[in-house]
Design a protein around this motif. Structure first.
Motif, PDB file in Angstrom:
ATOM      1  N   PHE A 530       0.826  -1.192   0.000  1.00  0.00           N
ATOM      2  CA  PHE A 530       0.000   0.000   0.000  1.00  0.00           C
ATOM      3  C   PHE A 530       0.869   1.253   0.000  1.00  0.00           C
ATOM      4  O   PHE A 530       0.547   2.240  -0.659  1.00  0.00           O
ATOM      5  N   GLU A 531       1.953   1.244   0.756  1.00  0.00           N
ATOM      6  CA  GLU A 531       2.862   2.391   0.762  1.00  0.00           C
ATOM      7  C   GLU A 531       3.508   2.570  -0.613  1.00  0.00           C
ATOM      8  O   GLU A 531       3.680   3.696  -1.087  1.00  0.00           O
ATOM      9  N   ARG A 641      -6.521   2.314  -2.547  1.00  0.00           N
ATOM     10  CA  ARG A 641      -5.513   1.681  -1.708  1.00  0.00           C
ATOM     11  C   ARG A 641      -4.484   2.685  -1.187  1.00  0.00           C
ATOM     12  O   ARG A 641      -3.889   2.480  -0.134  1.00  0.00           O
ATOM     13  N   ALA A 642      -4.288   3.756  -1.919  1.00  0.00           N
ATOM     14  CA  ALA A 642      -3.246   4.719  -1.551  1.00  0.00           C
ATOM     15  C   ALA A 642      -3.752   5.831  -0.642  1.00  0.00           C
ATOM     16  O   ALA A 642      -2.968   6.447   0.085  1.00  0.00           O
ATOM     17  N   ALA A 643      -5.057   6.095  -0.663  1.00  0.00           N
ATOM     18  CA  ALA A 643      -5.584   7.281   0.018  1.00  0.00           C
ATOM     19  C   ALA A 643      -5.733   7.056   1.525  1.00  0.00           C
ATOM     20  O   ALA A 643      -6.224   6.020   1.954  1.00  0.00           O
ATOM     21  N   HIS A 644      -5.329   8.049   2.305  1.00  0.00           N
ATOM     22  CA  HIS A 644      -5.575   8.024   3.742  1.00  0.00           C
ATOM     23  C   HIS A 644      -7.045   8.297   4.044  1.00  0.00           C
ATOM     24  O   HIS A 644      -7.584   7.828   5.052  1.00  0.00           O
ATOM     25  N   VAL A 645      -7.679   9.082   3.163  1.00  0.00           N
ATOM     26  CA  VAL A 645      -9.071   9.491   3.375  1.00  0.00           C
ATOM     27  C   VAL A 645      -9.820   9.374   2.057  1.00  0.00           C
ATOM     28  O   VAL A 645      -9.292   9.737   0.996  1.00  0.00           O
ATOM     29  N   SER A 667      -7.941  -3.822   2.147  1.00  0.00           N
ATOM     30  CA  SER A 667      -7.627  -5.095   2.801  1.00  0.00           C
ATOM     31  C   SER A 667      -6.558  -4.937   3.876  1.00  0.00           C
ATOM     32  O   SER A 667      -6.280  -5.873   4.619  1.00  0.00           O
ATOM     33  N   ASP A 668      -5.965  -3.735   3.975  1.00  0.00           N
ATOM     34  CA  ASP A 668      -5.002  -3.472   5.052  1.00  0.00           C
ATOM     35  C   ASP A 668      -5.674  -2.922   6.302  1.00  0.00           C
ATOM     36  O   ASP A 668      -4.998  -2.620   7.289  1.00  0.00           O
ATOM     37  N   ASP A 669      -7.007  -2.791   6.263  1.00  0.00           N
ATOM     38  CA  ASP A 669      -7.781  -2.261   7.399  1.00  0.00           C
ATOM     39  C   ASP A 669      -7.382  -0.837   7.763  1.00  0.00           C
ATOM     40  O   ASP A 669      -7.544  -0.406   8.900  1.00  0.00           O
ATOM     41  N   ILE A 714      -8.797   3.628  13.672  1.00  0.00           N
ATOM     42  CA  ILE A 714      -8.948   3.470  12.220  1.00  0.00           C
ATOM     43  C   ILE A 714      -9.182   2.009  11.868  1.00  0.00           C
ATOM     44  O   ILE A 714     -10.095   1.665  11.111  1.00  0.00           O
ATOM     45  N   VAL A 715      -8.355   1.132  12.434  1.00  0.00           N
ATOM     46  CA  VAL A 715      -8.459  -0.299  12.140  1.00  0.00           C
ATOM     47  C   VAL A 715      -9.789  -0.854  12.615  1.00  0.00           C
ATOM     48  O   VAL A 715     -10.463  -1.614  11.894  1.00  0.00           O
TER      49      VAL A 715
END
Length: 748
Positions: A530-531, A641-645, A667-669, A714-715
């Motif tokens: 994701f990063e 997948r890349a966005a924080h928000v 999928s990374d929660d 968040i998770v």
């Protein structure tokens, strides 16, 4: 086996050759650069020595000694010639061979004199490869009194490189011969023989004859495979039977819905009846691309949900033919079998003229019903001519459906969306024993708002021809029942959410549509992948950013895009520490651009993005990136997948699947969803940050809260939302809708 050996040999030859060439390329280039550097050093050293003497003679005007100087040094290795020029570029002294190559002062000398510095370059003089050095000559007072040109031939470098490559190819050929010979021996002794014996043994197993297993030393490394072949057929039969039993059992418990389970469930519910789906958009579009026909599948959750059902029951999908090559791919009855690679159901295409599409689709449906139902402060436009086209197109689809359903005992019809409000009544009047459902994918307004429509009675009567009317949420069902209660002479049963009109009952129920959630199967560590996705997107966009936000919408005035941009502006005003760090990416697909309001809104969105960027941007950072083009599901998933928000701030929406797509992609929660309270999704995704999109400052504060939220929270929020989407996915929606329709008791 010969083909395998040939492929292996070719692969080895190519592999060894490519690896050897790759490893040799660097060495050859190093040799070439070394020869060039040596020549440059020799030319510069020689030039400095020669120039100092030439400057003395030129300053004194002694041309004779200049000629002696040039002749004395003109016989060096690879030296083509020397030329000495006056300060204006006129030739004073030049060796004969160089004179035959140069008709005047070279460009390098002009550059050297004008910039007062030596110039060197590898070039060509009359098709000969040379290295040329040009330098100014100075008087004792440092003024330029002339120039010198020294030219070396470089052909010897090319010759030396060819010799090196020759040695490389000889070495490669030797390596290839040795490796191929060894490989052939290994294949013959260790592979071909055991495979042949194993194949004979498998053949006897397949035919059921008794045979003694070859000794293990004979089968060698194929022994594990050989041991599994005998019980393979029996194991497959047992597995197939177990899968069928499990599929039937899954329909009785709370296991997750899949395409396979949906197909089995609907097959049992239909009990031999045929399913007919009607939508404006078709599931497969054929277009000309040059001289060939290509087929594409529109990005649609509806196709994902409905296609497994039609494949399972050999159903029929009726839709408008919209592709440039659609007419070339159907038979005489406007039908074709799909999917193209494994045909399992029928696609029936209905053809509309440009005038019909303009009036029915762009006119009444999207300039009338769309703004009417969304209540997004855009005035609906109702024209009598558009209404006539809407009637005519609904009749056209009714004719096609009746033709397709000819001879069917208990057909089941599933109609999609606001394009076909009149169709249920038309079908029910012609085929009373058909089970008819319509799903209304957009909101239903309150009775006061709906009363704007001049043909409200006709639309309601058309819809009430259906046995089942579905909306996304209960509030829309309530609005519909209230509208019927106020407008028509009908009995509204609020306890059972149904309507009786003309001795026919219609159930009105919510079926919140969803998406398919599949776990990440990339095999990469989640945080790492994701990063990397985020870094790649930042690099592609050419921006500097630490935090990313994303919005994905059609450029539609109901989606709250301008209000979203203004919320980003408010956020950056109140939280200046995020200036230079937070970038919001708006993916905006152009839509219905031939409708004036949409074209105007497109310009408004672009203007607002430009205004905010001009206010805040610095260096490579921009607060807003507006990507105004169509994006595939695969492309959009990268941004999810890349966005924080993710911001879903519709002013009014039936469901808005972008919210669920974002949840499904994480999928990374991780990630925080900011969601408008005016979407259907807000009723289900309660762990999102729910906002009023008209409250610009409040929505901006939600961005700050999302970026500063504790990772644990968040998770927890994302896991709860993913669980909801996973359990109530697109297959669950389709199973609920068709299951409810098939369970209804129809009056015969």
């Amino acid at each position: 086996m010969r083909i395998l050996s040939l492929r292996l040999i070719i692969a080895l030859i190519l592999g060894v050759t490519l690896v050897s060439l790759a490893s040799s390329w660097s060495d050859v280039q190093d040799d070439k650069e070394a020869l060039r550097r040596d020549l440059q050093y020799k030319a510069e050293t020689f030039g400095e020595s020669l120039a100092s003497n030439a400057e003395l003679y030129l300053a004194s005007g002694d041309t004779g000694k200049l000629e002696q100087l040039v002749r004395r040094f003109s016989n060096r290795d690879h030296l083509l010639g020397i030329g000495i020029y006056d300060h204006d570029g006129s030739t004073l002294v030049m060796t004969r061979e160089l004179g035959s190559l140069l008709s005047g002062a070279p460009e390098a000398l002009s550059s050297a004199l004008s910039h007062d510095r030596p110039e060197t370059r590898f070039t060509r003089l009359r098709f000969r490869r040379v290295y040329l050095l040009a330098a100014p000559l100075h008087a004792p007072d440092k003024s330029i009194i002339g120039g010198i040109v020294i030219v070396y031939e470089t052909g010897y470098i090319r010759t030396e490189i060819f010799r090196v490559w020759g040695r490389v190819f000889i070495r490669i050929a030797g390596q290839v011969l040795v490796i191929v010979a060894i490989t052939l021996l290994i294949v013959r002794w260790s592979v071909a023989g055991p495979i042949a014996r194993a194949a004979q043994w498998m053949k006897t197993l397949r035919t059921g004859r008794q045979v003694v297993q070859p000794p293990s030393k004979d089968l060698d490394f194929l022994l594990p495979l050989a041991r599994e072949m005998a019980p393979l057929a029996e194991s497959m039969q047992r597995a197939r039977a177990a899968a069928e039993i499990e599929a039937r059992l899954r329909n009785t418990n709370e296991s997750l819905w899949t395409a396979q389970r949906l197909a089995e469930h609907v097959r049992s519910k239909l009990d031999g009846s045929s399913l007919f789906v009607v939508s404006n958009r078709e599931p497969y579009v054929h277009n000309w691309q040059g001289n060939t026909i290509t087929v594409t599948v529109p990005a649609s959750g509806l196709v994902t949900a409905i296609e497994p059902i039609l494949c399972a029951c050999n159903g029929t999908w009726v839709a408008q033919g919209s592709g440039s090559a659609d007419a070339e791919t159907v038979d005489n009855h406007d039908r074709l079998q799909v999917p193209p690679d494994d045909p399992k159901y029928t696609l029936r295409r209905v053809w509309l003229s440009a005038a019909e599409e303009e009036g029915y689709y762009y006119g009444f449906a999207n300039e009338g019903l769309w703004p009417l139902c969304h209540m997004a402060h855009t005035r609906p436009t109702f024209r009598a001519s558009d209404w006539e086209f809407y009637n005519a197109v609904n009749e056209r689809f009714a004719d096609a459906l009746v033709e397709e359903m000819a001879g069917e005992r208990d057909p089941v019809v599933l109609i999609q969306d606001y394009h076909f409000a009149l169709l249920p009544r038309m079908i029910k009047d012609r085929i009373p024993h058909a089970r008819v459902a319509i799903f209304w994918h957009i909101p239903w307004p309150n009775p006061e708002s709906f009363s704007i429509c001049p043909w409200q009675r006709e639309l309601l009567d058309g819809l009430l021809g259906a046995d089942l009317i579905g909306f996304h949420v209960q509030a829309h069902c309530n609005n519909f029942l209230s509208t019927v209660d106020r407008v028509l002479e009908a009995r509204v049963d609020w306890e059972h959410f149904s309507v009786k009109r003309n001795d026919h009952w219609s159930s009105v129920l919510p079926f919140p549509i969803s998406v398919e959630l599949t776990e990440d199967s990339s095999g990469l560590p989640l945080d790492h992948s994701f990063e990397e996705e985020r870094s790649a997107i930042i690099g592609e966009l050419g921006i500097d950013a630490t935090f990313l936000g994303v919005g994905v919408d059609r450029v539609d005035y109901t989606k709250g895009i301008i209000e979203r941009f203004q919320a980003v502006e408010s956020f950056l005003e109140r939280h200046p520490r995020y200036q230079g760090k937070f970038t919001f990416i708006q993916i905006g697909a152009p839509t219905r651009s031939n409708i004036p309001r949409y074209a105007e809104f497109q310009r408004e969105v672009e203007s607002e993005a430009t205004r905010i960027n001009d206010r805040f941007k610095r260096g490579k950072w921009r607060p807003i990136v507006f990507l105004n083009r169509q994006h595939s599901h695969k492309e959009v998933r990268r941004y999810y997948r890349a966005a924080h928000v993710c911001m879903v701030t519709s002013l009014h929406d039936g469901m808005n699947l972008v919210a669920k797509e974002y949840v499904a992609a994480r999928s990374d929660d991780r990630g925080v969803l900011i969601l408008s309270r005016f979407t259907g999704a807000a009723r289900e995704l309660r762990d999102a940050l729910i906002v009023n999109p008209y409250d610009i400052q409040g929505t901006g504060q939600a961005i700050a809260r999302a970026l500063e939220m504790d990772v644990t929270e968040i998770v927890d929020r994302m896991r709860r939302m993913r669980k909801m989407v996973k359990e109530h996915n697109i297959y669950w929606w389709a199973a609920s809708l068709i299951g409810e329709l098939c369970e209804l008791r129809l009056k015969r």
